[in-house]
Design a protein around this motif. Structure first.
Motif, PDB file in Angstrom:
ATOM      1  N   LYS A  68       6.419   6.039 -16.151  1.00 37.44           N
ATOM      2  CA  LYS A  68       7.927   5.793 -16.894  1.00 37.44           C
ATOM      3  C   LYS A  68       9.104   6.441 -15.947  1.00 37.44           C
ATOM      4  O   LYS A  68      10.391   6.090 -16.169  1.00 37.44           O
ATOM      5  N   LYS A  69       8.889   7.516 -15.157  1.00 40.94           N
ATOM      6  CA  LYS A  69       9.661   8.021 -14.296  1.00 40.94           C
ATOM      7  C   LYS A  69       8.863   7.935 -12.859  1.00 40.94           C
ATOM      8  O   LYS A  69       7.722   8.033 -12.712  1.00 40.94           O
ATOM      9  N   PRO A  70       9.705   8.019 -11.820  1.00 41.17           N
ATOM     10  CA  PRO A  70       9.155   8.049 -10.588  1.00 41.17           C
ATOM     11  C   PRO A  70       7.950   9.263 -10.168  1.00 41.17           C
ATOM     12  O   PRO A  70       8.463  10.446 -10.602  1.00 41.17           O
ATOM     13  N   SER A  71       6.989   9.104  -9.640  1.00 43.88           N
ATOM     14  CA  SER A  71       6.231  10.128  -9.533  1.00 43.88           C
ATOM     15  C   SER A  71       6.162  11.007  -8.073  1.00 43.88           C
ATOM     16  O   SER A  71       5.448  12.006  -8.127  1.00 43.88           O
ATOM     17  N   ALA A  72       6.858  10.296  -7.238  1.00 42.45           N
ATOM     18  CA  ALA A  72       7.109  11.052  -6.100  1.00 42.45           C
ATOM     19  C   ALA A  72       7.303  12.608  -6.229  1.00 42.45           C
ATOM     20  O   ALA A  72       8.250  12.770  -6.849  1.00 42.45           O
ATOM     21  N   ARG A 116       1.145   8.950  -3.828  1.00 42.05           N
ATOM     22  CA  ARG A 116       2.033   8.600  -4.765  1.00 42.05           C
ATOM     23  C   ARG A 116       2.795   9.841  -5.364  1.00 42.05           C
ATOM     24  O   ARG A 116       3.737  10.154  -5.381  1.00 42.05           O
ATOM     25  N   VAL A 117       1.949  10.939  -5.381  1.00 41.26           N
ATOM     26  CA  VAL A 117       2.467  12.235  -6.150  1.00 41.26           C
ATOM     27  C   VAL A 117       2.668  13.334  -5.008  1.00 41.26           C
ATOM     28  O   VAL A 117       3.604  14.167  -5.008  1.00 41.26           O
ATOM     29  N   GLY A 118       2.278  13.045  -3.772  1.00 40.25           N
ATOM     30  CA  GLY A 118       2.572  13.858  -2.556  1.00 40.25           C
ATOM     31  C   GLY A 118       1.738  15.107  -2.151  1.00 40.25           C
ATOM     32  O   GLY A 118       2.131  16.136  -2.117  1.00 40.25           O
ATOM     33  N   CYS A 119       0.342  14.827  -2.086  1.00 44.82           N
ATOM     34  CA  CYS A 119      -0.595  15.529  -1.739  1.00 44.82           C
ATOM     35  C   CYS A 119      -1.827  15.272  -0.951  1.00 44.82           C
ATOM     36  O   CYS A 119      -1.769  14.156  -0.859  1.00 44.82           O
ATOM     37  N   GLY A 120      -2.586  15.930  -0.456  1.00 40.78           N
ATOM     38  CA  GLY A 120      -3.723  15.539   0.280  1.00 40.78           C
ATOM     39  C   GLY A 120      -4.807  14.853  -0.884  1.00 40.78           C
ATOM     40  O   GLY A 120      -4.972  15.371  -2.052  1.00 40.78           O
ATOM     41  N   ALA A 121      -5.358  14.040  -0.311  1.00 45.75           N
ATOM     42  CA  ALA A 121      -6.434  13.144  -1.213  1.00 45.75           C
ATOM     43  C   ALA A 121      -7.260  14.225  -1.787  1.00 45.75           C
ATOM     44  O   ALA A 121      -7.864  13.971  -2.992  1.00 45.75           O
ATOM     45  N   GLU A 122      -7.655  15.266  -0.868  1.00 49.30           N
ATOM     46  CA  GLU A 122      -8.807  16.171  -1.202  1.00 49.30           C
ATOM     47  C   GLU A 122      -8.323  17.020  -2.376  1.00 49.30           C
ATOM     48  O   GLU A 122      -9.321  17.870  -3.274  1.00 49.30           O
ATOM     49  N   ASP A 123      -7.112  17.245  -2.863  1.00 48.28           N
ATOM     50  CA  ASP A 123      -6.569  17.672  -4.122  1.00 48.28           C
ATOM     51  C   ASP A 123      -6.782  17.109  -5.174  1.00 48.28           C
ATOM     52  O   ASP A 123      -6.418  17.434  -6.431  1.00 48.28           O
ATOM     53  N   MET A 129      -6.662   2.179 -12.893  1.00 41.78           N
ATOM     54  CA  MET A 129      -5.443   3.292 -13.035  1.00 41.78           C
ATOM     55  C   MET A 129      -4.557   2.945 -12.044  1.00 41.78           C
ATOM     56  O   MET A 129      -3.635   3.099 -12.332  1.00 41.78           O
ATOM     57  N   VAL A 130      -5.272   3.029 -10.651  1.00 42.71           N
ATOM     58  CA  VAL A 130      -4.479   2.768  -9.644  1.00 42.71           C
ATOM     59  C   VAL A 130      -3.582   1.540  -9.640  1.00 42.71           C
ATOM     60  O   VAL A 130      -2.206   1.420  -9.464  1.00 42.71           O
ATOM     61  N   ALA A 131      -4.236   0.459 -10.148  1.00 44.40           N
ATOM     62  CA  ALA A 131      -3.462  -0.767 -10.220  1.00 44.40           C
ATOM     63  C   ALA A 131      -2.183  -0.768 -11.363  1.00 44.40           C
ATOM     64  O   ALA A 131      -1.169  -1.342 -10.988  1.00 44.40           O
ATOM     65  N   ALA A 132      -2.799  -0.235 -12.390  1.00 48.48           N
ATOM     66  CA  ALA A 132      -1.510  -0.162 -13.353  1.00 48.48           C
ATOM     67  C   ALA A 132      -0.494   0.678 -13.041  1.00 48.48           C
ATOM     68  O   ALA A 132       0.883   0.190 -13.019  1.00 48.48           O
ATOM     69  N   TRP A 133      -0.758   1.753 -12.421  1.00 48.72           N
ATOM     70  CA  TRP A 133       0.266   2.645 -11.835  1.00 48.72           C
ATOM     71  C   TRP A 133       1.243   2.117 -11.114  1.00 48.72           C
ATOM     72  O   TRP A 133       2.180   2.068 -11.066  1.00 48.72           O
ATOM     73  N   GLU A 134       0.514   1.202 -10.021  1.00 46.29           N
ATOM     74  CA  GLU A 134       1.212   0.631  -8.968  1.00 46.29           C
ATOM     75  C   GLU A 134       2.198  -0.312  -9.577  1.00 46.29           C
ATOM     76  O   GLU A 134       3.634  -0.587  -9.370  1.00 46.29           O
ATOM     77  N   ALA A 135       1.448  -1.116 -10.467  1.00 48.14           N
ATOM     78  CA  ALA A 135       2.591  -2.407 -11.333  1.00 48.14           C
ATOM     79  C   ALA A 135       3.662  -1.767 -11.889  1.00 48.14           C
ATOM     80  O   ALA A 135       4.725  -2.314 -12.110  1.00 48.14           O
ATOM     81  N   VAL A 136       3.466  -0.713 -12.744  1.00 47.53           N
ATOM     82  CA  VAL A 136       4.635  -0.399 -13.681  1.00 47.53           C
ATOM     83  C   VAL A 136       5.500   0.472 -12.734  1.00 47.53           C
ATOM     84  O   VAL A 136       6.813   0.285 -13.103  1.00 47.53           O
ATOM     85  N   GLU A 137       5.103   1.321 -11.815  1.00 50.07           N
ATOM     86  CA  GLU A 137       6.003   1.988 -11.061  1.00 50.07           C
ATOM     87  C   GLU A 137       7.029   1.153 -10.268  1.00 50.07           C
ATOM     88  O   GLU A 137       7.986   1.495  -9.953  1.00 50.07           O
ATOM     89  N   ALA A 138       6.401   0.147  -9.806  1.00 50.81           N
ATOM     90  CA  ALA A 138       7.129  -1.009  -9.050  1.00 50.81           C
ATOM     91  C   ALA A 138       8.223  -1.602  -9.601  1.00 50.81           C
ATOM     92  O   ALA A 138       9.192  -1.680  -8.914  1.00 50.81           O
ATOM     93  N   GLU A 139       8.298  -1.347 -11.048  1.00 49.21           N
ATOM     94  CA  GLU A 139       9.639  -2.031 -11.841  1.00 49.21           C
ATOM     95  C   GLU A 139      10.451  -0.943 -12.268  1.00 49.21           C
ATOM     96  O   GLU A 139      11.419  -1.357 -12.787  1.00 49.21           O
ATOM     97  N   LEU A 140      10.083   0.290 -12.089  1.00 48.49           N
ATOM     98  CA  LEU A 140      10.838   1.427 -12.800  1.00 48.49           C
ATOM     99  C   LEU A 140      12.434   1.359 -12.566  1.00 48.49           C
ATOM    100  O   LEU A 140      13.045   1.322 -13.160  1.00 48.49           O
TER     101      LEU A 140
END
Ligand code: PLP
Length: 382
Positions: free
Chosen positions: A178-182, A56-63, A240-251
């Protein structure tokens, strides 16, 4: 009608987050660090969630490191800077106390505050000057302000930091959801907190830069690659992941109508409450936030009268409750005398245009009632 307008303090749990939490608290209650098969499944789920956030934010999972929220994350970043001999750091005057206080504590002689314009935006020219003359090792600027909703030019600040060789820390607690996280992970350090966007309280994440000095916060067990000890809260992470996905989908689809609903509210409140003043009205703000000064009586009276009508608003940041004037608003040039007149209204993923209209009507009833208690909630039409 939903009268909750204090989402910058915390949001109600999103149904998707609740479902994920319930499911995974039953399915994956084992310790993800244990070695038997079921624990392996919990570990896999945890790593899937990490990957999801990293994508979502654009990095490696290890970060990505899971921790208890933005307060812990911001403290950990400042402590990391102090332990790493960063020399000096610069933090914007807009920052949340969980950045400002550890910074003042750990950098007593070498902390610079980056000033803010009257519009509530960090002063980039001043930042450039600070970077050129004081050469701080790290700069902290939040993505969106919790008190005013004003969006900050974090991409420009990041570019300035790159040019001057400083690391950049971004507290995105109010931006995410509230804003795109990419693209947020372009920041060296990045913090987020689930309960600001429909997730549960007590869970958040920190993105750290790849390479560089190894990051350590809580010491103890080997969790989170030894960077933050303590058994991971997998059900909360998955929620947290589920909420983020749900709210960002309708932004994207809702931003225009959300901004329009807020604009209608702002226009009506100016009509129904003579003397009201919107703070940072002309600035780019999160679609959910309106901060204003009301005419007498003091803000706490307005708050309690609105509360009687079924509306929850705030006199400012939940973290400055009882602390008096807001440093952020004073830094923007708000006269001290108006500190007791400030109200912050912050809707969320669940707020509709009708809710904003009902809130405007509640303001009208309170203003009209003058010194008397306002009409009951039945008097509100929207
Ligand atoms: N940073 C910002 C911008 C906030 O608005 C808040 C919460 O008010 C925090 C940090 C603290 O977040 P948490 O409650 O996750 O510790």
């Amino acid at each position: 009608m939903n009268g909750y307008f204090d989402c910058n303090a915390t949001t109600p749990l999103h149904p998707a987050a609740r479902a994920a939490w319930l499911e995974n608290t039953d399915r994956f209650w084992q310790n993800p660090s244990s070695l038997y098969r079921e624990a392996g499944a919990a570990r896999q789920m945890l790593e899937d969630c990490r990957e999801h956030i990293a994508d979502r934010v654009g990095c490696g999972a290890e970060d990505i490191i899971f921790l208890s929220g933005a307060t812990e994350a911001n403290n950990a970043v400042i402590a990391h800077a102090a332990a790493g001999g960063f020399g000096s750091i610069a933090v914007s005057a807009l920052e949340h106390p969980c950045v400002l206080e550890p910074a003042a504590h750990l950098f007593p002689e070498s902390l610079t505050h980056i000033p803010v314009t009257p519009d509530g935006v960090v002063d980039l020219a001043a930042l450039e000057e600070i970077l050129a003359t004081q050469r701080p090792g790290m700069v902290a600027l939040m993505a969106a302000n919790n008190e005013t909703g004003v969006l900050q030019p974090w991409q420009d600040a990041l570019a300035l930091c790159r040019r001057h060789g400083a690391l950049f820390h971004c507290d995105a607690a109010q931006w995410i959801g509230k804003k795109p996280s990419a693209g947020l992970a372009a920041c060296d350090f990045l913090t987020g907190s689930a309960h600001k966007f429909g997730g549960p309280k007590g869970i958040g994440f920190l993105k750290v830069p790849e390479g560089g000095r190894p990051f350590r916060s809580l010491r103890g067990g080997p969790q989170e690659e030894r960077r933050r000890a303590g058994t991971e809260n997998l059900p909360a992470v998955s929620a947290m992941v589920a909420a983020w996905e749900a709210v960002e989908a309708e932004l994207a689809s809702l931003e225009t109508s959300r901004l329009a609903a807020r604009r209608v509210f702002e226009d009506s409140i100016k009509m129904v409450v003579p003397g009201v003043q919107l703070i940072a009205e002309a600035s780019d703000r999160l679609w959910n936030t309106v901060t204003l000064t009301v005419p007498p009586p003091v803000n706490v009276k307005w708050l309690s009268r609105l509360s009687t009508l079924g509306f929850a608003v705030s006199t400012g940041s939940a973290c400055s409750r009882g602390a008096g004037a807001s440093d952020v608003l004073l830094a923007m040039g708000l006269p001290y005398d108006l500190s007791g007149q400030v109200l912050r209204l912050s809707g969320g993923w669940q707020t509709t245009a009708d809710d904003w209209a009902a809130l405007a009507e509640a303001f009208r009833l309170v203003a009209e009632a003058g010194d008397r208690p306002p009409a009951t909630r039945e008097g509100i039409h929207c």
